[in-house]
Enzyme design. Structure first.
Site, PDB file in Angstrom:
ATOM      1  N   CYS A 149      28.455  40.284  26.611  1.00 41.14           N
ATOM      2  CA  CYS A 149      28.053  41.630  26.119  1.00 41.14           C
ATOM      3  C   CYS A 149      29.096  42.464  25.909  1.00 41.14           C
ATOM      4  O   CYS A 149      30.059  42.382  26.612  1.00 41.14           O
ATOM      5  CB  CYS A 149      26.851  42.082  26.747  1.00 41.14           C
ATOM      6  SG  CYS A 149      25.546  41.098  26.679  1.00 41.14           S
ATOM      7  N   HIS A 173      28.112  36.711  31.616  1.00 43.46           N
ATOM      8  CA  HIS A 173      27.748  38.214  31.709  1.00 43.46           C
ATOM      9  C   HIS A 173      29.024  39.092  31.844  1.00 43.46           C
ATOM     10  O   HIS A 173      30.025  38.433  32.417  1.00 43.46           O
ATOM     11  CB  HIS A 173      26.955  38.402  33.146  1.00 43.46           C
ATOM     12  CG  HIS A 173      25.474  37.953  32.855  1.00 43.46           C
ATOM     13  ND1 HIS A 173      24.580  38.421  31.935  1.00 43.46           N
ATOM     14  CD2 HIS A 173      24.680  36.957  33.774  1.00 43.46           C
ATOM     15  CE1 HIS A 173      23.391  37.823  32.191  1.00 43.46           C
ATOM     16  NE2 HIS A 173      23.541  37.133  33.435  1.00 43.46           N
TER      17      HIS A 173
END
Length: 180
Positions: A158, A101
């Site tokens: 991301c 993440h």
């Protein structure tokens, strides 16, 4: 009733935020998340279950150290960066793919530069990789997952890092094996 309702709602909201924070950011609460003492063996003979710790990954210049877990499910990624099942493992030939993440474990990737060292420690062996490429790709671009001619390491998160909601792109750090 009017006097107590705002206080009740504020306390309930705080408790919900704490519960969510513990689920997404367990490393911020070291007392509640125990240190992993010993990592299991990872080889062709023993299957590693999703979420099990498999090796250590560090980026020395950024003083970042992670325990990489098996799998990239939502549950596994709460524990730490996840090893993409089916990609190479340390000591095997191929492309080791790790996802994490952007707002927790892999926030450190935003400052990684070409030439930076990335280390993997697994079962008493240490592997040193050097970053050779940093790029932003579309989530549909799976070329970074393919096996490479040389032993390589691919870290994916991301992008952009400071984006609210699901990020539209992927940030990819590629490194080649430098030393065993």
């Amino acid at each position: 009733m009017r006097r107590y309702l705002p206080r009740f709602l504020m306390i309930a909201g705080a408790l919900l935020l704490l519960k969510g924070g513990l689920a997404v950011y367990p490393f911020l609460f070291p007392v509640l998340s125990a240190e992993i003492a010993e990592l299991p063996r990872v080889d062709g003979m023993k299957r590693v279950a999703p979420g099990d710790p498999v090796f250590q990954l560090s980026i020395p210049r950024h003083k970042a150290r992670f325990t990489v877990v098996e799998g990239t499910t939502t549950t596994a990624l709460r524990e730490g960066p996840g090893h993409l099942e089916g990609s190479a493992l340390p000591g095997q030939t191929g492309n080791i793919v790790i996802a994490g993440h952007r707002d927790t474990h892999f926030l450190a990737l935003k400052d990684v530069l070409i030439g930076d060292e990335i280390r993997i420690a697994s079962e008493g062996a240490e592997y040193v990789y050097r970053v050779v490429d940093v790029r932003v790709v579309s989530p549909r671009d799976t070329s970074v997952l393919r096996p490479q001619a040389r032993d390589s390491l691919t870290l994916i998160t991301c992008y952009p890092f400071r984006f609210m909601g699901p990020a539209p792109d992927r940030y990819v750090v590629r490194a080649l094996l430098f030393d065993r």
